[in-house]
Design a protein around this motif. Structure first.
Motif, PDB file in Angstrom:
ATOM      1  N   ALA A 173       0.828  -1.205   0.000  1.00  0.00           N
ATOM      2  CA  ALA A 173       0.000   0.000   0.000  1.00  0.00           C
ATOM      3  C   ALA A 173       0.867   1.262   0.000  1.00  0.00           C
ATOM      4  CB  ALA A 173      -0.934   0.001   1.209  1.00  0.00           C
ATOM      5  N   LEU A 174       1.940   1.260   0.802  1.00  0.00           N
ATOM      6  CA  LEU A 174       2.770   2.456   0.946  1.00  0.00           C
ATOM      7  C   LEU A 174       3.744   2.654  -0.216  1.00  0.00           C
ATOM      8  CD1 LEU A 174       3.617   2.440   4.771  1.00  0.00           C
ATOM      9  CD2 LEU A 174       1.959   3.877   3.565  1.00  0.00           C
ATOM     10  N   PHE A 175       4.344   1.550  -0.678  1.00  0.00           N
ATOM     11  CA  PHE A 175       5.435   1.678  -1.637  1.00  0.00           C
ATOM     12  C   PHE A 175       5.070   1.246  -3.055  1.00  0.00           C
ATOM     13  CE2 PHE A 175       7.422   1.011   2.536  1.00  0.00           C
ATOM     14  CZ  PHE A 175       8.199   2.151   2.601  1.00  0.00           C
ATOM     15  N   LYS A 176       3.892   0.672  -3.265  1.00  0.00           N
ATOM     16  CA  LYS A 176       3.492   0.239  -4.600  1.00  0.00           C
ATOM     17  C   LYS A 176       2.257   0.972  -5.106  1.00  0.00           C
ATOM     18  CE  LYS A 176       6.767  -2.856  -4.870  1.00  0.00           C
ATOM     19  NZ  LYS A 176       7.886  -2.730  -5.833  1.00  0.00           N
ATOM     20  N   TYR A 177       1.224   1.035  -4.269  1.00  0.00           N
ATOM     21  CA  TYR A 177      -0.041   1.618  -4.736  1.00  0.00           C
ATOM     22  C   TYR A 177      -0.121   3.121  -4.501  1.00  0.00           C
ATOM     23  CZ  TYR A 177      -1.799  -3.077  -5.524  1.00  0.00           C
ATOM     24  OH  TYR A 177      -1.961  -4.354  -5.998  1.00  0.00           O
ATOM     25  N   LEU A 178       0.304   3.583  -3.337  1.00  0.00           N
ATOM     26  CA  LEU A 178       0.246   5.017  -3.061  1.00  0.00           C
ATOM     27  C   LEU A 178       1.087   5.837  -4.039  1.00  0.00           C
ATOM     28  CD1 LEU A 178      -0.960   7.117  -1.150  1.00  0.00           C
ATOM     29  CD2 LEU A 178       1.054   6.842   0.322  1.00  0.00           C
ATOM     30  N   PRO A 179       2.309   5.413  -4.394  1.00  0.00           N
ATOM     31  CA  PRO A 179       3.082   6.213  -5.363  1.00  0.00           C
ATOM     32  C   PRO A 179       2.503   6.211  -6.769  1.00  0.00           C
ATOM     33  CG  PRO A 179       4.528   4.800  -4.053  1.00  0.00           C
ATOM     34  CD  PRO A 179       3.126   4.357  -3.784  1.00  0.00           C
ATOM     35  N   MET A 180       1.522   5.338  -7.050  1.00  0.00           N
ATOM     36  CA  MET A 180       0.948   5.312  -8.399  1.00  0.00           C
ATOM     37  C   MET A 180       0.241   6.617  -8.739  1.00  0.00           C
ATOM     38  SD  MET A 180      -0.492   1.396  -8.687  1.00  0.00           S
ATOM     39  CE  MET A 180      -1.232   1.717 -10.286  1.00  0.00           C
ATOM     40  N   HIS A 224       3.560  13.872 -24.136  1.00  0.00           N
ATOM     41  CA  HIS A 224       4.841  13.199 -23.886  1.00  0.00           C
ATOM     42  C   HIS A 224       4.879  11.812 -24.510  1.00  0.00           C
ATOM     43  CE1 HIS A 224       5.861  16.478 -21.249  1.00  0.00           C
ATOM     44  NE2 HIS A 224       4.797  16.257 -20.495  1.00  0.00           N
ATOM     45  N   PHE A 225       3.737  11.139 -24.590  1.00  0.00           N
ATOM     46  CA  PHE A 225       3.696   9.842 -25.256  1.00  0.00           C
ATOM     47  C   PHE A 225       3.917  10.001 -26.755  1.00  0.00           C
ATOM     48  CE2 PHE A 225       1.301   9.250 -21.342  1.00  0.00           C
ATOM     49  CZ  PHE A 225       1.795   8.043 -20.867  1.00  0.00           C
ATOM     50  N   LEU A 239       5.678   4.742 -17.543  1.00  0.00           N
ATOM     51  CA  LEU A 239       4.292   4.278 -17.578  1.00  0.00           C
ATOM     52  C   LEU A 239       4.044   3.385 -18.784  1.00  0.00           C
ATOM     53  CD1 LEU A 239       1.456   4.346 -16.388  1.00  0.00           C
ATOM     54  CD2 LEU A 239       1.044   6.467 -17.652  1.00  0.00           C
ATOM     55  N   PHE A 240       4.615   3.749 -19.917  1.00  0.00           N
ATOM     56  CA  PHE A 240       4.494   2.898 -21.105  1.00  0.00           C
ATOM     57  C   PHE A 240       5.088   1.519 -20.849  1.00  0.00           C
ATOM     58  CE2 PHE A 240       7.143   1.315 -24.636  1.00  0.00           C
ATOM     59  CZ  PHE A 240       6.151   0.834 -25.462  1.00  0.00           C
ATOM     60  N   LYS A 241       6.254   1.476 -20.229  1.00  0.00           N
ATOM     61  CA  LYS A 241       6.902   0.190 -19.933  1.00  0.00           C
ATOM     62  C   LYS A 241       6.056  -0.639 -18.962  1.00  0.00           C
ATOM     63  CE  LYS A 241      10.605   0.066 -17.344  1.00  0.00           C
ATOM     64  NZ  LYS A 241      10.389  -1.020 -16.358  1.00  0.00           N
ATOM     65  N   GLY A 242       5.481   0.011 -17.951  1.00  0.00           N
ATOM     66  CA  GLY A 242       4.648  -0.705 -16.994  1.00  0.00           C
ATOM     67  C   GLY A 242       3.380  -1.252 -17.616  1.00  0.00           C
TER      68      GLY A 242
END
Length: 325
Positions: free
Chosen positions: A48-55, A81-82, A299-302
């Motif tokens: 939650a803190l390090f994966k979802y919140l920084p999204m 930018h894309f 974001l494109f890579k993800g």
């Protein structure tokens, strides 16, 4: 009398309860499985803190982000930018370099733990088997900085041990700088991956091999099957579900070449083949300050990784295998 003693007809609810598939209410499950939920809590908090919140930060990929204006004050530019990424001169080179390394990883690095696990499984002397396992596990615990330093010591043009052996063997007096030549960059990367990751990857496959029923081997021997036939018809089918799951998980990281390893092995002479999306994000975002553009690249890579995972999972099910989900 017999009619009175007959069991009641089995309903859908009783069938589900017998199969263990009934949905337990949360108010009942929390006190009953409180220790399991307590052990789950650190993992949930971490993600939650390090994966979802920084999204939330990916929104700057659609902005001309300025730090002093913040998320809310920076102007929105949509897919600008894309468009710059796909139409820019670097996209084709980055995509080719990343996909070529991914192809080498799939063809060479991915099967290596499977082969090593199968070879170790055939060893009958336990002390030799455990010694080999311990030796090939050790490189996994070394950082990429140490691995890159060892590579430099072994392949340096002036004092490299292996490069010196090659000169003595070939008889060529010319010094080849393997660390700087473009054609040697990818072989060195794959050799590092094999040395560092193969031993650790065998753990999963050895665990899968440990679950194979010995009676299957006994039945194969009674049918006249030799060691190779047992390997082909018993061992490989038994670990096929594990191989499929690992392949699906690897597909999501095909565009993730590994920033630290690539960055440490990159020089000004091999940059044309060493630049991948991971290093490009750092170069444009940190050194050049193009934060929004680099976020769009990441974001494109993800998103490409998510699509690859769902696609490979769908393909595995279409081929009759159990998918990841």
């Amino acid at each position: 009398m017999a009619t009175d003693l007959a069991p009641p007809p089995e309903t859908a609810a009783t069938k589900a309860e017998r199969r263990g598939t009934t949905r337990v209410p949360l108010r009942v499950a929390l006190p009953r499985y409180r220790w399991l939920y307590l052990m789950l809590l650190p993992g949930v908090v971490y993600f939650a803190l390090f994966k979802y919140l920084p999204m939330y930060g990916v929104t700057i990929a659609f902005q001309d982000f300025l730090p002093f204006l913040g998320y809310s004050g920076s102007p929105w530019v949509g897919f600008k930018h894309f468009q710059e990424l796909f139409a820019g001169p670097d996209f084709g080179r980055l995509m080719f370099n990343t996909l070529f390394l991914a192809f080498l990883n799939v063809v060479i690095v991915f099967p290596a733990p499977i082969v090593v696990a199968l070879l170790l499984n055939e060893l009958r002397i336990n002390i030799v088997k455990r010694s080999v396992q311990s030796l090939i596990y050790i490189p996994h615990f070394l950082s990429w900085t140490i691995v890159a330093s060892l590579t430099y010591v072994l392949f340096a043009a002036d004092f490299g041990v292996i490069s010196g052996w090659i000169r003595d063997l070939v008889g060529d007096t010319a010094k080849i700088d393997y660390m700087a030549q473009e054609e040697w960059f990818r072989p060195l990367i794959i050799l590092q991956q094999l040395w560092k990751q193969t031993g650790w990857g065998t753990i999963i496959y050895l665990a899968a091999l440990a679950g194979v029923d010995p009676n299957l081997y006994e039945a194969a021997r009674m049918d006249g099957a030799g060691r190779f036939r047992q390997l082909w018809h018993v061992t490989l089918p038994a670990i096929r579900p594990t191989v499929v799951v690992m392949a699906i998980l690897m597909s999501g990281n095909l565009l993730d070449s590994g920033f630290e390893q690539i960055w440490l092995m990159t020089t000004s002479l091999n940059r044309s083949v060493a630049d991948v999306f991971d290093t490009y994000v750092y170069y444009t975002g940190i050194t050049q300050g193009a934060i929004s553009y680099s976020t769009a690249v990441g974001l494109f890579k993800g998103l490409a990784g998510v699509i690859l995972i769902f696609g490979s999972n769908w393909l595995a099910k279409r081929l009759g295998q159990r998918g990841l989900f």
